[in-house]
Design an enzyme around this catalytic site. Structure first.
Site, PDB file in Angstrom:
ATOM      1  N   PHE A 156      16.620 -11.128   3.391  1.00 48.64           N
ATOM      2  CA  PHE A 156      17.939 -11.724   2.969  1.00 48.64           C
ATOM      3  C   PHE A 156      17.594 -12.705   1.760  1.00 48.64           C
ATOM      4  O   PHE A 156      18.202 -13.736   1.979  1.00 48.64           O
ATOM      5  CB  PHE A 156      18.453 -12.319   4.179  1.00 48.64           C
ATOM      6  N   GLY A 157      16.804 -12.189   0.873  1.00 45.66           N
ATOM      7  CA  GLY A 157      16.597 -13.224  -0.330  1.00 45.66           C
ATOM      8  C   GLY A 157      17.607 -12.745  -1.302  1.00 45.66           C
ATOM      9  O   GLY A 157      18.606 -12.132  -0.888  1.00 45.66           O
ATOM     10  N   ARG A 158      17.309 -13.008  -2.578  1.00 42.62           N
ATOM     11  CA  ARG A 158      18.160 -13.036  -3.832  1.00 42.62           C
ATOM     12  C   ARG A 158      18.914 -11.549  -3.717  1.00 42.62           C
ATOM     13  O   ARG A 158      20.030 -11.669  -3.887  1.00 42.62           O
ATOM     14  CB  ARG A 158      17.497 -13.457  -5.118  1.00 42.62           C
ATOM     15  N   ILE A 159      17.784 -10.792  -3.853  1.00 39.47           N
ATOM     16  CA  ILE A 159      18.529  -9.179  -4.034  1.00 39.47           C
ATOM     17  C   ILE A 159      19.336  -8.869  -2.989  1.00 39.47           C
ATOM     18  O   ILE A 159      20.425  -8.254  -2.961  1.00 39.47           O
ATOM     19  CB  ILE A 159      17.546  -8.384  -4.272  1.00 39.47           C
ATOM     20  N   THR A 182      15.319 -19.258   7.775  1.00 42.08           N
ATOM     21  CA  THR A 182      16.692 -19.738   7.941  1.00 42.08           C
ATOM     22  C   THR A 182      17.598 -19.656   6.646  1.00 42.08           C
ATOM     23  O   THR A 182      17.258 -20.531   5.634  1.00 42.08           O
ATOM     24  CB  THR A 182      16.824 -20.874   8.724  1.00 42.08           C
ATOM     25  N   THR A 240      14.742  -0.255  -1.886  1.00 41.14           N
ATOM     26  CA  THR A 240      14.412  -0.547  -3.286  1.00 41.14           C
ATOM     27  C   THR A 240      13.395  -1.659  -3.223  1.00 41.14           C
ATOM     28  O   THR A 240      12.927  -2.537  -4.351  1.00 41.14           O
ATOM     29  CB  THR A 240      15.737  -0.962  -4.079  1.00 41.14           C
ATOM     30  N   ARG A 242       9.490  -2.085  -1.531  1.00 43.47           N
ATOM     31  CA  ARG A 242       8.480  -1.341  -2.056  1.00 43.47           C
ATOM     32  C   ARG A 242       7.995  -0.104  -0.956  1.00 43.47           C
ATOM     33  O   ARG A 242       8.580  -0.323   0.218  1.00 43.47           O
ATOM     34  CB  ARG A 242       7.116  -2.342  -1.789  1.00 43.47           C
ATOM     35  N   GLU A 271       3.267   5.581  -5.367  1.00 46.30           N
ATOM     36  CA  GLU A 271       4.113   5.990  -6.602  1.00 46.30           C
ATOM     37  C   GLU A 271       2.973   5.997  -7.666  1.00 46.30           C
ATOM     38  O   GLU A 271       2.109   4.742  -7.703  1.00 46.30           O
ATOM     39  CB  GLU A 271       5.292   5.083  -6.750  1.00 46.30           C
ATOM     40  N   HIS A 289      11.866   4.283  -9.599  1.00 43.91           N
ATOM     41  CA  HIS A 289      11.373   3.003  -9.759  1.00 43.91           C
ATOM     42  C   HIS A 289      12.370   2.127 -10.488  1.00 43.91           C
ATOM     43  O   HIS A 289      11.754   1.768 -11.748  1.00 43.91           O
ATOM     44  CB  HIS A 289      10.026   2.399  -9.726  1.00 43.91           C
ATOM     45  N   GLY A 291      14.732  -0.060 -10.410  1.00 38.80           N
ATOM     46  CA  GLY A 291      15.453  -1.322  -9.854  1.00 38.80           C
ATOM     47  C   GLY A 291      15.905  -2.224 -11.104  1.00 38.80           C
ATOM     48  O   GLY A 291      16.977  -2.472 -11.294  1.00 38.80           O
TER      49      GLY A 291
HETATM   50  C1  DGY Z   1       9.640  -5.937  -9.683  1.00 35.28           C
HETATM   51  O1  DGY Z   1       9.976  -6.571 -10.476  1.00 35.28           O
HETATM   52  O2  DGY Z   1       9.059  -6.099  -8.653  1.00 35.28           O
HETATM   53  C2  DGY Z   1      10.188  -4.626  -9.707  1.00 35.28           C
HETATM   54  O3  DGY Z   1      10.004  -3.685  -8.865  1.00 35.28           O
HETATM   55  C3  DGY Z   1      10.105  -3.820 -11.131  1.00 35.28           C
HETATM   56  O4  DGY Z   1      11.271  -3.335 -11.347  1.00 35.28           O
END
Ligand code: DGY
Length: 323
Positions: A156-159, A182, A240, A242, A271, A289, A291
């Site tokens: 539950f980080g930024r992304i 938390t 998305t 690893r 990959e 890949h 993202g």
């Molecule tokens: C990262 O920054 O770790 C990404 O996987 C690259 O797109």
């Protein structure tokens, strides 16, 4: 005064490369062919800074190369599981990464894969590309509705939070999450999110499961045969983060036998080689890949590396120091 010597391992956006040329005695990689292990060692021995990315495998062997000149590795990427961080620390090297600037674009790709998987987009496109589409029917390629469903986030980080925001405020989705730390309560409140006590609990109660944990020994094959069995037969898995976080063989089995309905993947174990069985499945959306792959984000990532190494060469601690 001589400019610091900087080696960049892959081709970068031209705007950032132009800056590098102005500021440093820089060696770019116009051919974009990845550096061999020996070339990576040589880079550490001949440059003040080596600017790496997720495709460079920086092992202890590379880092222990004798007579190193480099004092900093500026990673282009938020993830840095390609670098043996303990070995880098042992060698007294500073390592930086590029957080924040790729958050939204990576969350967009996770949302894209979720929608593609739910609505069988890859299967539909294949039908058209293979000239097999014979016209609309009431029962053709029925997928699952996304709006109002439950999204479970592992990590539950930024992304993850950015994805949750898009899913909750854009698609009216209910948000579950599992994370050992938390998070800020105001973020949880804004998303009306519910914390699960375990990965198992989250898997059992989600329509879509999206992975956002870092790769490492504790998360390798976090999604395995036993955990896939806990997911709903109508559920979809989105990765998305690893490739190593998912046991590919177990996922392929779950998709083949209908244990889960579908998957959307942007990252893969080993990959760019893919388990060839992925290519035989219909109920999967596959991206290479992508993202952070937007012009804006990749330029911002490069600029972030520039700020990190500039701070280091000025004798300050870079903002994005990992070790
Ligand atoms: C990262 O920054 O770790 C990404 O996987 C690259 O797109």
């Amino acid at each position: 005064m001589n400019k610091p010597k900087v080696i960049v391992t892959r081709q970068w956006p031209c705007e950032v490369e132009a800056q590098l040329k102005q500021l440093y005695d820089v060696q770019l990689n116009e051919s974009d062919v990845p550096l061999s292990t020996d070339a990576l060692k040589h880079a550490l021995q001949t440059a003040d800074a080596v600017l790496t990315t997720v495709t460079d495998i920086i092992t202890a062997d590379v880092l222990n190369a004798p007579n190193k000149r480099a004092k900093i590795i500026g990673q282009f990427g938020v993830g840095y599981n390609n670098i043996d961080i303990q070995a880098a620390k042992g060698q007294g090297l500073t390592v930086t990464n590029t957080p924040h600037v790729l958050t939204d674009c990576t969350a967009d790709i996770a949302m894209l894969l979720l929608l593609m998987s739910a609505r069988r987009a890859s299967e539909g496109e294949r039908l058209i590309l293979n000239q097999q589409w014979t016209g609309w029917t009431p029962t053709q390629l029925l997928g699952q509705k996304v709006t109002g469903k439950t999204l479970g986030l592992i990590g539950f980080g930024r992304i993850a939070q950015a994805m949750a925001k898009k899913a909750h405020h854009g698609f009216d989705m209910k948000i579950l999450f599992y994370v050992p730390s938390t998070p800020d309560q105001h973020i949880v409140d804004d998303l009306q999110a519910t914390r699960c006590d375990s990965v198992e609990d989250l898997l059992a109660h989600s329509d879509f499961v999206s992975l956002h944990c870092p790769a490492g020994v504790t998360t390798k094959h976090l999604i395995n045969e036993a955990r896939l069995k806990l997911m709903r037969p109508t559920a979809h898995l989105i990765n998305t983060a690893r490739g190593d976080v998912v046991d590919s063989d177990a996922l392929i089995h779950a998709l083949k036998t209908g244990e889960i309905a579908g998957a959307g993947l942007d990252v893969y174990e080993g990959e760019p080689q893919l388990n060839p069985e992925f290519l035989t499945l219909n109920n999967i959306a596959l991206l290479p890949h992508l993202g952070s792959a937007t012009e804006e984000t990749r330029t911002a990532m490069g600029n972030r590396v520039l700020v990190n190494i500039a701070a280091f060469f000025a004798g300050h601690e870079p903002n994005d120091k990992v070790v």
